[in-house]
Scaffold this motif. Structure first.
Motif, PDB file in Angstrom:
ATOM      1  N   SER A 162       0.057   6.209  -5.636  1.00 18.03           N
ATOM      2  CA  SER A 162      -0.410   6.095  -4.253  1.00 18.03           C
ATOM      3  C   SER A 162      -1.837   5.570  -4.138  1.00 18.03           C
ATOM      4  N   ASP A 163      -2.032   4.841  -3.039  1.00 16.21           N
ATOM      5  CA  ASP A 163      -3.358   4.358  -2.654  1.00 16.21           C
ATOM      6  C   ASP A 163      -4.044   5.364  -1.738  1.00 16.21           C
ATOM      7  N   ILE A 164      -3.219   6.101  -0.998  1.00 10.57           N
ATOM      8  CA  ILE A 164      -3.711   7.066  -0.019  1.00 10.57           C
ATOM      9  C   ILE A 164      -2.867   8.335  -0.136  1.00 10.57           C
ATOM     10  N   THR A 208       0.858  -1.170   0.000  1.00  9.75           N
ATOM     11  CA  THR A 208       0.000   0.000   0.000  1.00  9.75           C
ATOM     12  C   THR A 208       0.899   1.226   0.000  1.00  9.75           C
ATOM     13  N   ARG A 232      -6.905   5.750   9.794  1.00 13.10           N
ATOM     14  CA  ARG A 232      -8.336   5.866   9.453  1.00 13.10           C
ATOM     15  C   ARG A 232      -8.576   5.516   7.987  1.00 13.10           C
ATOM     16  N   GLN A 233      -7.726   6.044   7.097  1.00 11.91           N
ATOM     17  CA  GLN A 233      -7.901   5.762   5.669  1.00 11.91           C
ATOM     18  C   GLN A 233      -7.631   4.291   5.350  1.00 11.91           C
ATOM     19  N   LEU A 234      -6.633   3.704   5.995  1.00 11.00           N
ATOM     20  CA  LEU A 234      -6.354   2.278   5.778  1.00 11.00           C
ATOM     21  C   LEU A 234      -7.553   1.432   6.195  1.00 11.00           C
ATOM     22  N   LYS A 235      -8.170   1.784   7.324  1.00 10.72           N
ATOM     23  CA  LYS A 235      -9.351   1.048   7.795  1.00 10.72           C
ATOM     24  C   LYS A 235     -10.530   1.260   6.851  1.00 10.72           C
ATOM     25  N   ARG A 236     -10.730   2.495   6.415  1.00 10.14           N
ATOM     26  CA  ARG A 236     -11.838   2.806   5.507  1.00 10.14           C
ATOM     27  C   ARG A 236     -11.721   2.032   4.207  1.00 10.14           C
ATOM     28  N   LYS A 237     -10.491   1.887   3.732  1.00 13.33           N
ATOM     29  CA  LYS A 237     -10.254   1.144   2.480  1.00 13.33           C
ATOM     30  C   LYS A 237     -10.121  -0.356   2.730  1.00 13.33           C
ATOM     31  N   GLU A 238     -10.301  -0.740   4.016  1.00 11.00           N
ATOM     32  CA  GLU A 238     -10.220  -2.143   4.437  1.00 11.00           C
ATOM     33  C   GLU A 238      -8.868  -2.765   4.111  1.00 11.00           C
ATOM     34  N   LEU A 239      -7.819  -1.948   4.258  1.00 11.64           N
ATOM     35  CA  LEU A 239      -6.456  -2.433   4.034  1.00 11.64           C
ATOM     36  C   LEU A 239      -5.847  -2.935   5.344  1.00 11.64           C
TER      37      LEU A 239
END
Length: 164
Positions: free
Chosen positions: A135-137, A87, A155-162
């Motif tokens: 980039s992913d984020i 990621t 937060r963004q990693l969780k939102r994207k379920e990474l």
């Protein structure tokens, strides 16, 4: 350059309970010399070859947070390794913030110029399309405490379920 990759990478790795590796430090360790010396002796191309080898090897490992140098994205092979094996997080920062953070740092060969602001503007113009496409984020870091940046990344990693 000066976006906080190493600081934020260390904090993020701690929060995620993963190991942290800085590509620039790994290149220096393997070369037995610092980056300015590598640039002086081998030029930017020599450094970029070393950097690409390290990125290829590190991205094959699991459980790592890796901080790359800002110029790593200029090589297609680096972008491919980073995108396909992990990621990618782009820490976006302004030229003004970069200047502030790098003003006294003599370990940045590309900024040892008469007009570092102009150098940074040119670098961002050339590199930003690669940062954005790789980039992913994307997280803005200007005037933000590193812990706040790390919390946003998580937060963004969780939102994207990474991550869970």
């Amino acid at each position: 350059m000066g976006a906080g990759k190493s600081t934020i990478g260390r904090l993020l790795s701690h929060e995620l309970k993963l190991a942290f590796t800085d590509v620039d430090r790994e290149v220096e360790e393997r070369a037995g010399a610092n980056i300015p010396w590598i640039f002086d002796v081998e030029g930017e191309e020599g450094f970029r070859q070393r950097e690409a080898q390290v990125i290829d090897e590190l991205t094959l490992q699991d459980g790592l947070v890796i901080a790359t140098g800002g110029g790593a994205v200029i090589r297609a092979e680096n972008r491919a390794c980073l995108q396909s094996r992990g990621t990618v997080i782009y820490l976006m920062t302004s030229v003004e913030q970069q200047l502030e953070r790098t003003a006294k740092d003599k370990n940045r060969p590309l900024l040892q110029a008469d007009n570092p602001k102009h150098v940074l503007e040119q670098l961002i113009e050339k590199r930003e399309p690669f940062y954005l496409s790789t980039s992913d984020i994307v997280v803005k870091t200007d005037r933000r405490h590193p812990k706040n940046v790390v919390n946003e990344i998580i937060r963004q990693l969780k939102r994207k379920e990474l991550i869970n």
